[in-house]
Design a protein around this motif. Structure first.
Motif, mmCIF file in Angstrom:
data_model
loop_
_atom_site.group_PDB
_atom_site.id
_atom_site.type_symbol
_atom_site.label_atom_id
_atom_site.label_comp_id
_atom_site.label_asym_id
_atom_site.label_seq_id
_atom_site.Cartn_x
_atom_site.Cartn_y
_atom_site.Cartn_z
ATOM 1 N N GLY A 122 -0.488 0.051 -8.288
ATOM 2 C CA GLY A 122 -0.025 -0.990 -7.365
ATOM 3 C C GLY A 122 1.498 -0.999 -7.366
ATOM 4 O O GLY A 122 2.141 -2.040 -7.231
ATOM 5 N N SER A 148 -8.794 -3.490 -7.488
ATOM 6 C CA SER A 148 -9.861 -2.653 -6.920
ATOM 7 C C SER A 148 -11.248 -3.233 -7.228
ATOM 8 O O SER A 148 -12.235 -2.816 -6.629
ATOM 9 N N PHE A 200 -3.080 -9.961 -19.946
ATOM 10 C CA PHE A 200 -1.853 -10.742 -19.756
ATOM 11 C C PHE A 200 -2.116 -11.828 -18.715
ATOM 12 O O PHE A 200 -2.723 -11.561 -17.672
HETATM 13 N N1 LIG Z 1 -2.145 -11.469 -14.907
HETATM 14 C C1 LIG Z 1 -1.293 -12.221 -14.234
HETATM 15 O O1 LIG Z 1 -0.769 -13.219 -14.716
HETATM 16 C C2 LIG Z 1 -0.959 -11.797 -12.835
HETATM 17 C C3 LIG Z 1 -0.019 -12.493 -12.055
HETATM 18 C C4 LIG Z 1 0.265 -12.021 -10.771
HETATM 19 C C5 LIG Z 1 -0.397 -10.907 -10.286
HETATM 20 N N2 LIG Z 1 -1.318 -10.289 -11.068
HETATM 21 C C6 LIG Z 1 -2.032 -9.075 -10.608
HETATM 22 O O2 LIG Z 1 -1.085 -8.099 -10.266
HETATM 23 C C7 LIG Z 1 -1.661 -7.221 -9.288
HETATM 24 C C8 LIG Z 1 -0.666 -7.048 -8.143
HETATM 25 O O3 LIG Z 1 -0.497 -8.298 -7.478
HETATM 26 P P1 LIG Z 1 0.628 -8.457 -6.350
HETATM 27 O O4 LIG Z 1 0.723 -9.896 -6.053
HETATM 28 O O5 LIG Z 1 1.830 -7.707 -6.766
HETATM 29 O O6 LIG Z 1 -0.055 -7.731 -5.101
HETATM 30 P P2 LIG Z 1 0.521 -6.473 -4.326
HETATM 31 O O7 LIG Z 1 0.587 -5.333 -5.310
HETATM 32 O O8 LIG Z 1 1.744 -6.836 -3.587
HETATM 33 O O9 LIG Z 1 -0.620 -6.192 -3.266
HETATM 34 C C9 LIG Z 1 -1.838 -5.654 -3.626
HETATM 35 C C10 LIG Z 1 -1.799 -4.107 -3.521
HETATM 36 O O10 LIG Z 1 -2.885 -3.573 -4.272
HETATM 37 C C11 LIG Z 1 -3.189 -2.307 -3.775
HETATM 38 N N3 LIG Z 1 -4.647 -2.154 -3.693
HETATM 39 C C12 LIG Z 1 -5.512 -2.939 -3.000
HETATM 40 N N4 LIG Z 1 -6.769 -2.480 -3.163
HETATM 41 C C13 LIG Z 1 -6.687 -1.398 -3.982
HETATM 42 C C14 LIG Z 1 -7.635 -0.496 -4.534
HETATM 43 N N5 LIG Z 1 -8.948 -0.609 -4.261
HETATM 44 N N6 LIG Z 1 -7.188 0.512 -5.331
HETATM 45 C C15 LIG Z 1 -5.885 0.650 -5.597
HETATM 46 N N7 LIG Z 1 -4.933 -0.174 -5.111
HETATM 47 C C16 LIG Z 1 -5.330 -1.183 -4.321
HETATM 48 C C17 LIG Z 1 -2.566 -2.189 -2.382
HETATM 49 O O11 LIG Z 1 -1.493 -1.268 -2.476
HETATM 50 P P3 LIG Z 1 -1.665 0.290 -2.029
HETATM 51 O O12 LIG Z 1 -1.267 0.312 -0.592
HETATM 52 O O13 LIG Z 1 -0.757 0.992 -2.945
HETATM 53 O O14 LIG Z 1 -3.122 0.614 -2.213
HETATM 54 C C18 LIG Z 1 -2.027 -3.591 -2.112
HETATM 55 O O15 LIG Z 1 -0.855 -3.573 -1.345
HETATM 56 C C19 LIG Z 1 -2.993 -7.839 -8.898
HETATM 57 O O16 LIG Z 1 -4.033 -7.193 -9.595
HETATM 58 C C20 LIG Z 1 -2.874 -9.259 -9.357
HETATM 59 O O17 LIG Z 1 -4.108 -9.860 -9.617
HETATM 60 C C21 LIG Z 1 -1.607 -10.706 -12.321
#
Ligand SMILES: NC(=O)c1ccc[n+]([C@@H]2O[C@H](COP(=O)([O-])OP(=O)(O)OC[C@H]3O[C@@H](n4cnc5c(N)ncnc54)[C@H](OP(=O)(O)O)[C@@H]3O)[C@@H](O)[C@H]2O)c1
Length: 334
Positions: free
Chosen positions: A155, A249, A276
Motif C-alpha cells: 500500500g 485485501s 499496531f
Molecule cells: N493499525 C492502525 O492503527 C491503522 C491506522 C490507519 C490505517 N491503517 C491501515 O493502513 C492501511 C492503509 O490505509 P490508508 O488510509 O493509508 O489507505 P490508502 O493506502 O490510502 O488506500 C488504500 C490502498 O490500498 C490498496 N489496496 C486496496 N485493495 C488492495 C488489495 N486487494 N491488495 C493490495 N492493495 C490493495 C490500494 O492501493 P493500490 O492502488 O496500490 O492497490 C488503495 O489505494 C489500511 O490497511 C488501513 O486499515 C491502520
C-alpha cells in the motif's frame, strides 16, 4: 440554528462483502442544539479510512462496532459554531470523530484544536493527523528501522504507506514500495525518492522482491495482508520486523481472513510480527506531529491528499480505497 438541515449517513445494515449505498440510510434532519458540555461543529473535511469497513462489522475489535442506526463513524475537521464546553470557543477549528454528516453535535471527547493558518485543513487528516501518526509510530516503534536496513511497504503509494516510506528514507534505509499500477510506482521513485517499486498488478511480487531487495527484507510494513504478506515473509532477514498495520485485501472477504502460509519464516529467521493500533500512541501525537511538520517544512516529507467533494457521494467514494482509485489520503469535502 434549528432551521438548518443536517444530512447524515447512518449504518442501515452490516454488509457482507463490500459496503454499498444500500449499507447506509441517507437522511435529512434538523440540526440539534448542543446541551451543557457539548459543542456544535460545521464539518468541513471528513477522513475516509479502510478501517471504516471493519467498524461496520459486529464483534470484538479495538473500537466498538458502529451500531445499526448510528451515524457512520469518521474522523474529520470542522469549525465550532456553538459551544457549551469551556475547552472550545466559537470559531475554533477541531479534529475529532465528527461522523459522516454536515454537523456534529455532542461532547467533544478526544477532540483537539488545529490551526488552519499553519497548514491546510485536509492535511490535519493526512500527514498531520491519524494517517501521519500511524506511519510515524508503526514504522519507528514497531518496525524500528536502522540505517542501512531494507524496508518494504505494501500500500506504498497510499496515505499511510507513502508517509512511512519517506520516514524510512529519512532514517537512512533502502526503501521499496509495493503498489498497484505504473503511475503509483513511478510516483514512489520520482516524487518520493523510494529506491525501488514493485507493481503487484503486473509483476510477480516474489520476483520483484528478489530484484529490489538483493540483501533481503529487514522491516516489512504491511498494509494489505493476503498474498503480498506471504510473498514478503518468504524474503525476511534474520531478526526482521513485520509491522501488521492493516490488511485491506482481506477487509471485504465473505469467507474467513486468509492467514500467512509462510509464517515459519518468522521461526527460521527469529523474526517477529507485531500488530499496531495508532490510538495507543494518542498521548504522543502532539510531539510527533510537530516533528512531522518540521520535516514537511524542510521538504523532506511530502503529503498528498485526494479530495472528493460532496457528502452525498460517501458510499461510492469510500469504495475508491478498496479498488485502488484513491491516490493519496482520501478526504471527503463536505
Ligand atoms: N493499525 C492502525 O492503527 C491503522 C491506522 C490507519 C490505517 N491503517 C491501515 O493502513 C492501511 C492503509 O490505509 P490508508 O488510509 O493509508 O489507505 P490508502 O493506502 O490510502 O488506500 C488504500 C490502498 O490500498 C490498496 N489496496 C486496496 N485493495 C488492495 C488489495 N486487494 N491488495 C493490495 N492493495 C490493495 C490500494 O492501493 P493500490 O492502488 O496500490 O492497490 C488503495 O489505494 C489500511 O490497511 C488501513 O486499515 C491502520
Amino acid at each position: 440554528m434549528t432551521a438548518q438541515t443536517n444530512r447524515q449517513f447512518l449504518l442501515a445494515k452490516r454488509p457482507v462483502g463490500p459496503a454499498t449505498r444500500e449499507t447506509f440510510t441517507f437522511q435529512h434532519v434538523p440540526v440539534g442544539e448542543p446541551a451543557t458540555g457539548q459543542i456544535l461543529v460545521k464539518n468541513q473535511y471528513l477522513s475516509l479510512d479502510p478501517a471504516m469497513r471493519g467498524w461496520m462489522n459486529e464483534g470484538k475489535s479495538y473500537l466498538p462496532p458502529v451500531a445499526i442506526g448510528e451515524v457512520m463513524r469518521a474522523l474529520g475537521v470542522g469549525q465550532v459554531i456553538t459551544s457549551n464546553n469551556p475547552g472550545f470557543a466559537v470559531g475554533d477549528y477541531v479534529n475529532g470523530a465528527l461522523g459522516i454528516q454536515d454537523y456534529f453535535v455532542g461532547e467533544p471527547t478526544g477532540f483537539y484544536k488545529v490551526d488552519p493558518t499553519l497548514a491546510p485543513l485536509p492535511r490535519y487528516l493526512s500527514a498531520l493527523g491519524m494517517t501521519g501518526m500511524t506511519a510515524y509510530f508503526a514504522l519507528l516503534n514497531v518496525g524500528a528501522p536502522k540505517a542501512g536496513d531494507t524496508v518494504v511497504l505494501s500500500g506504498a503509494a497510499g496515505a499511510v504507506g507513502s508517509i512511512a516510506g519517506q520516514i524510512a528514507k529519512l532514517k537512512g534505509c533502502r526503501v521499496v514500495g509495493i503498489a498497484g499500477g505504473k503511475d503509483k510506482c513511478r510516483f514512489l521513485i520520482d516524487e518520493l525518492g523510494f529506491d525501488g517499486a514493485i507493481d503487484y498488478k503486473s509483476e510477480d511480487v516474489v520476483a520483484g522482491l528478489k530484484r529490489e531487495c538483493p540483501k533481503g527484507v529487514d522491516v516489512y510494513f504491511d498494509n494489505v495482508g493476503g498474498d503480498i504478506l506471504d510473498a514478503v515473509l518468504s524474503r525476511l532477514n534474520f531478526k526482521a520486523r513485520v509491522v501488521i498495520c492493516g490488511a485491506i485485501s482481506q477487509y471485504n472477504n465473505k469467507e474467513a481472513v486468509k492467514g500467512p502460509a509462510n509464517y515459519l519464516s518468522l521461526l527460521i529467521n527469529r523474526a517477529r510480527m507485531e500488530g499496531f493500533v495508532v490510538m495507543d500512541y494518542a498521548a504522543q501525537y502532539a510531539s510527533a506531529a510537530q516533528e512531522m511538520a518540521g520535516w514537511m517544512a524542510k521538504g523532506q516529507i511530502k503529503s498528498k491528499e485526494d479530495i472528493v467533494e460532496g457528502l452525498e457521494t460517501f458510499p461510492e467514494t469510500l469504495m475508491k480505497l478498496f479498488n485502488g482509485e484513491n491516490f493519496g489520503k482520501l478526504v471527503l469535502k463536505v
